[in-house]
Design a protein around this motif. Structure first.
Motif, PDB file in Angstrom:
ATOM      1  N   UNK A  37       0.856  -1.035  -0.026  1.00 36.99           N
ATOM      2  CA  UNK A  37       0.137  -0.088  -0.073  1.00 36.99           C
ATOM      3  C   UNK A  37       0.875   1.145  -0.110  1.00 36.99           C
ATOM      4  N   UNK A  38       0.495   2.419  -1.014  1.00 37.91           N
ATOM      5  CA  UNK A  38       1.159   3.562  -0.803  1.00 37.91           C
ATOM      6  C   UNK A  38       1.131   4.454   0.684  1.00 37.91           C
ATOM      7  N   UNK A  39       2.337   5.022   0.861  1.00 40.48           N
ATOM      8  CA  UNK A  39       2.050   6.048   1.981  1.00 40.48           C
ATOM      9  C   UNK A  39       2.363   7.401   1.747  1.00 40.48           C
ATOM     10  N   UNK A  40       1.969   8.381   2.410  1.00 40.15           N
ATOM     11  CA  UNK A  40       2.393   9.659   1.951  1.00 40.15           C
ATOM     12  C   UNK A  40       3.589  10.151   2.220  1.00 40.15           C
ATOM     13  N   UNK A  41       4.359  10.931   1.362  1.00 37.89           N
ATOM     14  CA  UNK A  41       5.639  11.089   1.306  1.00 37.89           C
ATOM     15  C   UNK A  41       5.949  12.416   0.722  1.00 37.89           C
ATOM     16  N   UNK A  42       6.956  12.957   0.986  1.00 35.83           N
ATOM     17  CA  UNK A  42       7.458  14.469   0.559  1.00 35.83           C
ATOM     18  C   UNK A  42       8.669  14.084  -0.254  1.00 35.83           C
ATOM     19  N   UNK A  43       8.547  14.471  -1.305  1.00 36.25           N
ATOM     20  CA  UNK A  43       9.687  14.597  -2.046  1.00 36.25           C
ATOM     21  C   UNK A  43      10.685  15.320  -2.087  1.00 36.25           C
ATOM     22  N   UNK A  44      12.233  14.980  -2.047  1.00 34.31           N
ATOM     23  CA  UNK A  44      13.216  16.071  -2.140  1.00 34.31           C
ATOM     24  C   UNK A  44      13.272  16.782  -3.367  1.00 34.31           C
ATOM     25  N   UNK A  45      14.143  17.843  -3.404  1.00 35.92           N
ATOM     26  CA  UNK A  45      14.105  18.775  -4.487  1.00 35.92           C
ATOM     27  C   UNK A  45      14.718  18.108  -5.814  1.00 35.92           C
ATOM     28  N   UNK A  46      14.105  18.242  -7.036  1.00 37.63           N
ATOM     29  CA  UNK A  46      14.598  17.274  -8.059  1.00 37.63           C
ATOM     30  C   UNK A  46      15.971  17.878  -8.461  1.00 37.63           C
ATOM     31  N   UNK A  47      16.299  19.251  -8.184  1.00 37.43           N
ATOM     32  CA  UNK A  47      17.410  19.791  -8.937  1.00 37.43           C
ATOM     33  C   UNK A  47      18.800  19.366  -7.869  1.00 37.43           C
ATOM     34  N   UNK A  48      18.223  18.925  -6.844  1.00 36.58           N
ATOM     35  CA  UNK A  48      19.420  18.335  -5.583  1.00 36.58           C
ATOM     36  C   UNK A  48      19.667  17.104  -5.893  1.00 36.58           C
ATOM     37  N   UNK A  49      19.639  16.276  -6.754  1.00 41.00           N
ATOM     38  CA  UNK A  49      19.811  14.988  -6.939  1.00 41.00           C
ATOM     39  C   UNK A  49      20.157  14.751  -8.460  1.00 41.00           C
ATOM     40  N   UNK A  50      21.139  13.648  -8.597  1.00 35.51           N
ATOM     41  CA  UNK A  50      21.699  13.525 -10.103  1.00 35.51           C
ATOM     42  C   UNK A  50      21.021  12.308 -10.584  1.00 35.51           C
ATOM     43  N   UNK A  51      20.350  11.516  -9.936  1.00 35.52           N
ATOM     44  CA  UNK A  51      19.633  10.200 -10.450  1.00 35.52           C
ATOM     45  C   UNK A  51      18.639   9.741  -9.578  1.00 35.52           C
ATOM     46  N   UNK A  52      17.922   8.702  -9.982  1.00 39.54           N
ATOM     47  CA  UNK A  52      16.921   7.953  -9.310  1.00 39.54           C
ATOM     48  C   UNK A  52      17.450   6.580  -9.079  1.00 39.54           C
ATOM     49  N   UNK A  53      17.347   5.832  -7.993  1.00 40.79           N
ATOM     50  CA  UNK A  53      17.550   4.607  -7.655  1.00 40.79           C
ATOM     51  C   UNK A  53      16.287   4.028  -7.405  1.00 40.79           C
ATOM     52  N   UNK A  54      15.826   2.913  -8.257  1.00 38.35           N
ATOM     53  CA  UNK A  54      14.700   2.021  -7.712  1.00 38.35           C
ATOM     54  C   UNK A  54      15.044   0.587  -7.330  1.00 38.35           C
ATOM     55  N   UNK A  55      14.996   0.204  -6.368  1.00 41.12           N
ATOM     56  CA  UNK A  55      15.115  -1.147  -6.054  1.00 41.12           C
ATOM     57  C   UNK A  55      14.134  -2.152  -5.845  1.00 41.12           C
ATOM     58  N   UNK A  56      12.861  -1.525  -6.196  1.00 47.14           N
ATOM     59  CA  UNK A  56      11.792  -2.435  -6.166  1.00 47.14           C
ATOM     60  C   UNK A  56      10.608  -1.913  -7.024  1.00 47.14           C
ATOM     61  N   UNK A  57      10.019  -2.278  -8.182  1.00 49.62           N
ATOM     62  CA  UNK A  57       8.857  -2.092  -8.770  1.00 49.62           C
ATOM     63  C   UNK A  57       7.792  -1.325  -8.122  1.00 49.62           C
TER      64      UNK A  57
END
Length: 232
Positions: A37-57
């Motif tokens: 189930x999804x949970x509420x979350x707050x994203x970091x600033x997109x311009x503060x990161x170089x890439x995205x890591x997805x370890x799970x679909x």
């Protein structure tokens, strides 16, 4: 008659594995022992990161529209299923890494990524890679069932080979079997990795491990075991 394979991973992965199993001539029975189930979350600033890591679909499925803020960045994914899910939500540069999350994180560091956004589950495995800082956000939770599903008990009575897709699944399946008073020594497991097999503990009829941690490798192992008989 070929013994069934019992798939305990959560949906929709459980149905995906079952479809691949049928294509290999196996008889899958899906009885997920976790719900996602999804949970509420707050994203970091997109311009503060170089890439995205997805370890799970599941992270790509549950993160929601906020994840689209990052689709212009390179996305490093663990496994083909996670990579496909990343592409489906809009990532244009998807790089499928080797092996597991630690190996993909190491690949990111070697590619020059210094800060990465890592949307993940509540029960994620912490990753620590020199030179790489991860901005983690919990975007989904995975809750276990409290008792072994009736369909699972029936499958085990038919001699089903149990497919274990993660360390958490291995540990939780072992707890459910013990709580149900079932005989571990009559149950054979096929695990996607050494870590998943180890987490299930000892006392099983047999444990076999896929040659590399991918669903299709686990299913090829299951097909071989169902034809030749599980080692034990």
């Amino acid at each position: 008659m070929t013994a069934p394979v019992l798939i305990v991973r959560p949906e929709p992965g459980s149905s995906d594995t079952a479809r691949r199993a049928r294509a290999l001539g196996l008889a899958p029975i899906t009885t997920p022992i976790f719900t996602i189930a999804p949970v509420d979350w707050e994203a970091p600033e997109a311009d503060a990161v170089d890439a995205v890591l997805l370890t799970s679909a599941n992270a790509a499925r549950c993160a929601g529209p906020e994840l689209r803020r990052f689709t212009h960045l390179p996305c490093y994914a663990v496994g083909e299923s996670t990579a496909a899910e990343a592409a489906s939500v809009g990532f244009r540069d998807v790089r499928t890494g080797p092996s597991d999350g630690a190996a993909v994180a190491a690949l990111m560091a070697s590619d020059g990524v210094r800060t990465a956004f890592h949307p993940c589950g509540r029960d994620h495995i912490p990753l620590g890679t020199p030179g790489l800082r991860l901005e983690r956000r919990l975007v989904y939770q995975s809750d276990s069932v409290t008792a072994l599903p009736e369909e699972a008990s029936g499958a085990l009575q038919k001699g089903a080979l149990v497919l274990i897709h993660s360390p958490r699944a291995g540990a939780q399946f072992a707890r459910l079997i013990e709580a149900a008073g079932a005989a571990k020594e009559r149950i054979a497991l096929a695990a996607i990795s050494d870590a998943a097999a180890s987490a299930a503990g000892d006392g099983w009829k047999a444990k076999a491990v896929a040659p590399y941690p991918r669903d299709h490798a686990l299913l090829e192992l299951a097909a071989k075991l169902c034809k030749t008989g599980a080692p034990g």
